[in-house]
Design an enzyme around this catalytic site. Structure first.
Site, short mmCIF file in Angstrom:
data_model
loop_
_atom_site.label_atom_id
_atom_site.label_comp_id
_atom_site.label_asym_id
_atom_site.label_seq_id
_atom_site.Cartn_x
_atom_site.Cartn_y
_atom_site.Cartn_z
N ASP A 225 44.83 -24.90 23.68
CA ASP A 225 44.32 -26.14 24.26
C ASP A 225 45.47 -27.09 24.60
O ASP A 225 45.50 -27.69 25.68
CB ASP A 225 43.36 -26.82 23.28
CG ASP A 225 42.80 -28.12 23.85
OD1 ASP A 225 42.05 -28.07 24.83
OD2 ASP A 225 43.13 -29.20 23.30
N LYS A 229 47.13 -28.35 28.56
CA LYS A 229 47.48 -29.71 28.96
C LYS A 229 48.93 -29.78 29.43
O LYS A 229 49.26 -30.50 30.39
CB LYS A 229 47.24 -30.67 27.80
CG LYS A 229 45.77 -30.74 27.39
CD LYS A 229 45.57 -31.56 26.12
CE LYS A 229 44.10 -31.55 25.70
NZ LYS A 229 43.87 -32.32 24.46
#
Length: 373
Positions: A225, A229
């Protein structure tokens, strides 16, 4: 001024972030009388207006959607339906669907503005990212607008801050920070600046019980995750980062537990590996430091990294509280004192706020707004 344009909004995803977003829309949209919600869907059903001069109710949407027998539309079917109106159109995608993300270039090319927190659209295939950006205004003067603030910082202004730096001519040299509310909560409690902290497995269990992790904590602990980003930001500063596998991403899942059949089994077996994380914490403590899970982009070196790093106890990253995120932008203009953005970086309400703020910008940018009051 000429006649105000009518703006039609379609929303995909009505659970989690989508639900919070719809609640916020019930406050936002009445301020824009020429803006109408015309389509709403979740994975297995949808709700749409019978004609374009109607609008869906934001007061009864949940009951109405539950009662609908209409199936969800495919991206192509939704695109075709949008093609039957002359209204300005905005698509709000609150899903994490790769299939929908892959259709963004077609929506944008058809002058449909896209608002989304979907990280997959901007962090998966590099060619898809180029097509999405290239199909949006201003790269395509005839394309729809594109907003994805919440794809990196939830409700924090990470994307917009970076855009402002780049568009005003600053030179971004490095980006570093804690990009995960889950990892922030874990490490702030496991290795606090003051005190001993808890056992690693206990802190993971507490984070899950508090709702900070995914149902299977491995989906947070694998670092993917955060890596997604970083891919988004790296591409924005000009690095052609292919994917999350193109740079080092440290996973905190013990090799022996990767194949556990469930999150519960993983948590049950995790205490046997507490010593490994305790050694990492102790090693840093002996130097007067603490450990945090961070992501960094070194623009000059074209280096992207995600993993555990030691910080002096006085460092801003070390001093985080709760589940806060913190992102530092080191630039030529700001010198040795980075521009810092800090605050809650996770949770349905704050993520929905990021999407809602983008929606307001989109409404204004399609020149269809006439705010009341």
């Amino acid at each position: 001024m000429g006649e105000e344009k009518q703006v039609s909004i379609a929303i995909l995803g009505a659970g989690g972030v989508g639900r919070c977003f719809l609640q916020q829309c019930s406050w936002i949209l009445p301020q824009y009388p020429n803006v109408s919600l015309v389509f709403l869907s979740r994975s297995n059903r949808s709700l749409r207006v019978p004609t374009w001069d109607h609008m869906l109710s934001l007061d009864t949407w949940e009951k109405d959607l539950a009662a609908s027998s209409d199936p969800a539309l495919s991206p192509q079917e939704l695109l075709d339906w949008f093609g039957t109106t002359e209204n300005e159109s905005i698509l709000v995608d609150n899903t994490s669907s790769q299939d929908i993300a892959a259709f963004y270039p077609k929506f944008l090319a058809d002058k449909i503005t896209v608002v989304t927190p979907n990280k997959k659209a901007f962090s998966s295939d590099l060619d898809l990212w180029k097509k999405i950006v290239g199909s949006a205004y201003p790269y395509d003067p005839d394309g729809g607008f594109l907003y994805h603030e919440a794809s990196v910082g939830a409700g924090l202004p990470i994307i917009s801050t970076l855009k402002d730096l780049l568009e005003t001519g600053d030179e971004v040299q490095k980006i570093e920070g804690v990009f995960s509310g889950t990892m922030s909560f874990l490490f702030n409690n496991f290795a606090p600046v003051e005190g001993k902290g808890g056992k690693w497995s206990d802190e993971v269990s507490k984070a899950k019980d508090a709702g900070y992790t995914e149902p299977d904590p491995r989906d947070d602990l694998n670092g993917v995750d955060v890596a997604r980003k970083l891919v988004i930001l790296a591409r924005m500063v000009g690095l052609e980062t292919e994917s999350t596998s193109a740079f080092p991403v440290q996973s905190l899942i013990p090799t022996e537990l990767k194949n556990c059949t469930s999150g519960d089994e993983f948590l049950e077996k995790l205490p046997a590996f507490d010593d490994e994380m305790e050694k990492v914490k102790t090693k840093a403590g002996e130097k007067g430091k603490v450990v945090r899970f961070v992501g960094s982009i070194d623009v000059a070196r074209k280096a992207v990294e995600v993993g555990v790093k030691e910080f002096d106890k006085g460092h801003a990253i070390a001093g985080l509280k709760g589940s806060d995120n913190i992102i530092s932008f080191y630039t030529k203009r700001y010198g040795s004192n980075p521009l810092i953005v800090q605050g809650a970086g996770a949770g349905g309400e704050v993520t929905a706020m990021g999407v809602s703020a983008d929606l307001i910008k989109a409404i204004k940018d399609v020149h269809g707004w006439k705010k009341v009051g």
